[in-house]
Design a protein around this motif. Sequence first.
Motif, PDB file in Angstrom:
ATOM      1  N   THR A  51      15.501 -39.691  15.696  1.00  0.00           N
ATOM      2  CA  THR A  51      15.619 -38.503  16.544  1.00  0.00           C
ATOM      3  C   THR A  51      15.136 -37.242  15.836  1.00  0.00           C
ATOM      4  O   THR A  51      14.954 -36.208  16.460  1.00  0.00           O
ATOM      5  CB  THR A  51      17.083 -38.305  16.976  1.00  0.00           C
ATOM      6  OG1 THR A  51      17.919 -38.221  15.817  1.00  0.00           O
ATOM      7  CG2 THR A  51      17.540 -39.482  17.829  1.00  0.00           C
ATOM      8  N   ASP A  52      14.963 -37.326  14.534  1.00  0.00           N
ATOM      9  CA  ASP A  52      14.439 -36.206  13.744  1.00  0.00           C
ATOM     10  C   ASP A  52      13.029 -36.562  13.295  1.00  0.00           C
ATOM     11  O   ASP A  52      12.781 -37.664  12.801  1.00  0.00           O
ATOM     12  CB  ASP A  52      15.338 -35.962  12.529  1.00  0.00           C
ATOM     13  CG  ASP A  52      14.978 -34.680  11.788  1.00  0.00           C
ATOM     14  OD1 ASP A  52      13.810 -34.242  11.903  1.00  0.00           O
ATOM     15  OD2 ASP A  52      15.850 -34.128  11.097  1.00  0.00           O
ATOM     16  N   VAL A  53      12.107 -35.627  13.438  1.00  0.00           N
ATOM     17  CA  VAL A  53      10.711 -35.908  13.124  1.00  0.00           C
ATOM     18  C   VAL A  53      10.518 -36.229  11.638  1.00  0.00           C
ATOM     19  O   VAL A  53       9.573 -36.942  11.257  1.00  0.00           O
ATOM     20  CB  VAL A  53       9.816 -34.720  13.538  1.00  0.00           C
ATOM     21  CG1 VAL A  53      10.083 -33.510  12.660  1.00  0.00           C
ATOM     22  CG2 VAL A  53       8.348 -35.108  13.507  1.00  0.00           C
ATOM     23  N   THR A  54      11.408 -35.731  10.767  1.00  0.00           N
ATOM     24  CA  THR A  54      11.273 -35.997   9.331  1.00  0.00           C
ATOM     25  C   THR A  54      12.043 -37.233   8.879  1.00  0.00           C
ATOM     26  O   THR A  54      11.919 -37.652   7.725  1.00  0.00           O
ATOM     27  CB  THR A  54      11.774 -34.795   8.513  1.00  0.00           C
ATOM     28  OG1 THR A  54      13.170 -34.570   8.801  1.00  0.00           O
ATOM     29  CG2 THR A  54      10.982 -33.547   8.849  1.00  0.00           C
ATOM     30  N   ALA A  55      12.818 -37.822   9.784  1.00  0.00           N
ATOM     31  CA  ALA A  55      13.671 -38.954   9.400  1.00  0.00           C
ATOM     32  C   ALA A  55      12.884 -40.158   8.882  1.00  0.00           C
ATOM     33  O   ALA A  55      13.310 -40.788   7.908  1.00  0.00           O
ATOM     34  CB  ALA A  55      14.541 -39.363  10.589  1.00  0.00           C
ATOM     35  N   PRO A  56      11.731 -40.529   9.482  1.00  0.00           N
ATOM     36  CA  PRO A  56      10.997 -41.683   8.946  1.00  0.00           C
ATOM     37  C   PRO A  56      10.553 -41.504   7.500  1.00  0.00           C
ATOM     38  O   PRO A  56      10.304 -42.493   6.804  1.00  0.00           O
ATOM     39  CB  PRO A  56       9.792 -41.780   9.884  1.00  0.00           C
ATOM     40  CG  PRO A  56      10.236 -41.152  11.159  1.00  0.00           C
ATOM     41  CD  PRO A  56      11.133 -40.028  10.732  1.00  0.00           C
ATOM     42  N   LEU A  57      10.454 -40.261   7.036  1.00  0.00           N
ATOM     43  CA  LEU A  57      10.088 -40.014   5.645  1.00  0.00           C
ATOM     44  C   LEU A  57      11.310 -39.940   4.746  1.00  0.00           C
ATOM     45  O   LEU A  57      11.377 -40.614   3.709  1.00  0.00           O
ATOM     46  CB  LEU A  57       9.293 -38.712   5.538  1.00  0.00           C
ATOM     47  CG  LEU A  57       8.988 -38.233   4.109  1.00  0.00           C
ATOM     48  CD1 LEU A  57       8.070 -39.227   3.388  1.00  0.00           C
ATOM     49  CD2 LEU A  57       8.369 -36.846   4.134  1.00  0.00           C
ATOM     50  N   PHE A  58      12.285 -39.136   5.154  1.00  0.00           N
ATOM     51  CA  PHE A  58      13.396 -38.843   4.257  1.00  0.00           C
ATOM     52  C   PHE A  58      14.459 -39.940   4.222  1.00  0.00           C
ATOM     53  O   PHE A  58      15.115 -40.122   3.187  1.00  0.00           O
ATOM     54  CB  PHE A  58      14.039 -37.506   4.629  1.00  0.00           C
ATOM     55  CG  PHE A  58      13.205 -36.323   4.249  1.00  0.00           C
ATOM     56  CD1 PHE A  58      13.033 -35.986   2.913  1.00  0.00           C
ATOM     57  CD2 PHE A  58      12.568 -35.560   5.213  1.00  0.00           C
ATOM     58  CE1 PHE A  58      12.256 -34.894   2.551  1.00  0.00           C
ATOM     59  CE2 PHE A  58      11.793 -34.470   4.861  1.00  0.00           C
ATOM     60  CZ  PHE A  58      11.631 -34.138   3.525  1.00  0.00           C
ATOM     61  N   ALA A  59      14.673 -40.650   5.301  1.00  0.00           N
ATOM     62  CA  ALA A  59      15.700 -41.699   5.295  1.00  0.00           C
ATOM     63  C   ALA A  59      15.381 -42.798   4.276  1.00  0.00           C
ATOM     64  O   ALA A  59      16.241 -43.152   3.459  1.00  0.00           O
ATOM     65  CB  ALA A  59      15.879 -42.282   6.696  1.00  0.00           C
ATOM     66  N   PRO A  60      14.164 -43.376   4.264  1.00  0.00           N
ATOM     67  CA  PRO A  60      13.856 -44.376   3.234  1.00  0.00           C
ATOM     68  C   PRO A  60      13.909 -43.808   1.816  1.00  0.00           C
ATOM     69  O   PRO A  60      14.333 -44.495   0.882  1.00  0.00           O
ATOM     70  CB  PRO A  60      12.442 -44.835   3.602  1.00  0.00           C
ATOM     71  CG  PRO A  60      12.304 -44.540   5.054  1.00  0.00           C
ATOM     72  CD  PRO A  60      13.079 -43.273   5.256  1.00  0.00           C
ATOM     73  N   PHE A  61      13.465 -42.544   1.642  1.00  0.00           N
ATOM     74  CA  PHE A  61      13.518 -41.944   0.310  1.00  0.00           C
ATOM     75  C   PHE A  61      14.957 -41.771  -0.164  1.00  0.00           C
ATOM     76  O   PHE A  61      15.275 -42.021  -1.332  1.00  0.00           O
ATOM     77  CB  PHE A  61      12.794 -40.589   0.316  1.00  0.00           C
ATOM     78  CG  PHE A  61      11.332 -40.682  -0.020  1.00  0.00           C
ATOM     79  CD1 PHE A  61      10.503 -41.530   0.689  1.00  0.00           C
ATOM     80  CD2 PHE A  61      10.794 -39.936  -1.049  1.00  0.00           C
ATOM     81  CE1 PHE A  61       9.154 -41.635   0.388  1.00  0.00           C
ATOM     82  CE2 PHE A  61       9.447 -40.034  -1.363  1.00  0.00           C
ATOM     83  CZ  PHE A  61       8.622 -40.888  -0.639  1.00  0.00           C
ATOM     84  N   LYS A  62      15.816 -41.325   0.723  1.00  0.00           N
ATOM     85  CA  LYS A  62      17.225 -41.141   0.365  1.00  0.00           C
ATOM     86  C   LYS A  62      17.850 -42.481  -0.019  1.00  0.00           C
ATOM     87  O   LYS A  62      18.586 -42.565  -1.018  1.00  0.00           O
ATOM     88  CB  LYS A  62      17.983 -40.515   1.540  1.00  0.00           C
ATOM     89  CG  LYS A  62      19.468 -40.310   1.277  1.00  0.00           C
ATOM     90  CD  LYS A  62      20.146 -39.695   2.496  1.00  0.00           C
ATOM     91  CE  LYS A  62      21.644 -39.536   2.278  1.00  0.00           C
ATOM     92  NZ  LYS A  62      22.313 -38.948   3.477  1.00  0.00           N
ATOM     93  N   LEU A  63      17.564 -43.509   0.757  1.00  0.00           N
ATOM     94  CA  LEU A  63      18.096 -44.837   0.447  1.00  0.00           C
ATOM     95  C   LEU A  63      17.577 -45.324  -0.901  1.00  0.00           C
ATOM     96  O   LEU A  63      18.328 -45.888  -1.702  1.00  0.00           O
ATOM     97  CB  LEU A  63      17.712 -45.824   1.557  1.00  0.00           C
ATOM     98  CG  LEU A  63      18.092 -47.281   1.305  1.00  0.00           C
ATOM     99  CD1 LEU A  63      19.597 -47.433   1.144  1.00  0.00           C
ATOM    100  CD2 LEU A  63      17.578 -48.164   2.434  1.00  0.00           C
ATOM    101  N   THR A  64      16.296 -45.120  -1.173  1.00  0.00           N
ATOM    102  CA  THR A  64      15.716 -45.568  -2.436  1.00  0.00           C
ATOM    103  C   THR A  64      16.338 -44.839  -3.616  1.00  0.00           C
ATOM    104  O   THR A  64      16.577 -45.437  -4.676  1.00  0.00           O
ATOM    105  CB  THR A  64      14.191 -45.341  -2.425  1.00  0.00           C
ATOM    106  OG1 THR A  64      13.625 -45.998  -1.283  1.00  0.00           O
ATOM    107  CG2 THR A  64      13.550 -45.906  -3.677  1.00  0.00           C
TER     108      THR A  64
END
Length: 242
Positions: A60-73
Amino acid sequence: MINAQSLIEHLTELRNRLIKALVSVFVVFLSLVYFANDIYYMVSEPLQQALPAGATMIATDVTAPLFAPFKLTLMLAFFIAIPFVLYQIWAFIAPGLYRREKRLIAPLLFSSTLLFYSGIAFAYFVVFPVIFMFLTAIAPEGVVVAPDITFYLDLVLKLFFAFGVCFEIPIAIVLMCWTGITTPQSLREKRSYVIVGVFVIGMLLTPPDVISQTMLAIPMWLLFEIGVIVGGFYQRKASQAE
């Protein structure tokens, strides 16, 4: 009394140990960041398997596909680097310990790492498939289940930490028995309160469903019993050494 020079040396040593711990996390993160999307897919697989046919996760956030995997990593890098981080803690405090204390604490550091990993593995392989299958199955008719990737990440990280930390119960009990804060006999007498307490903790740390609460509370109770048994051994060892 600790003089100023000695205090500065200790602070310098602490700073160096903290820098080494942070660098270890950063190095692991750099080695994993290329696979960030693959890592996220692997962590989301228990939910993906539970989704109805044709349903997918959404952002739902345009930046989520970038930041969610980075945060998890980044969090995964911290989990992987925990043994080295704990070693830095051990290397800092070890010079101030007696030989008997070193023999007692060294196994505890190893055990705490193993238990933390065990809690995370238990959450991923046992708890996630059950609770996600349950939560997606009870969706009202006409409701499309499409979880947001950021909300899902926040949930699984919370559960990873909850299970990882709660699996440290035996270590906490052993330390309390070793330092004389409590005794195994006193803990056995409070067993009924502990059972109620672990279910309350399970209610606070997991999603609002009985299944996940129970799947955290029961292992916590069993780990409490293990901790009481092992704590008795450490208490005897400590009293024999006095």
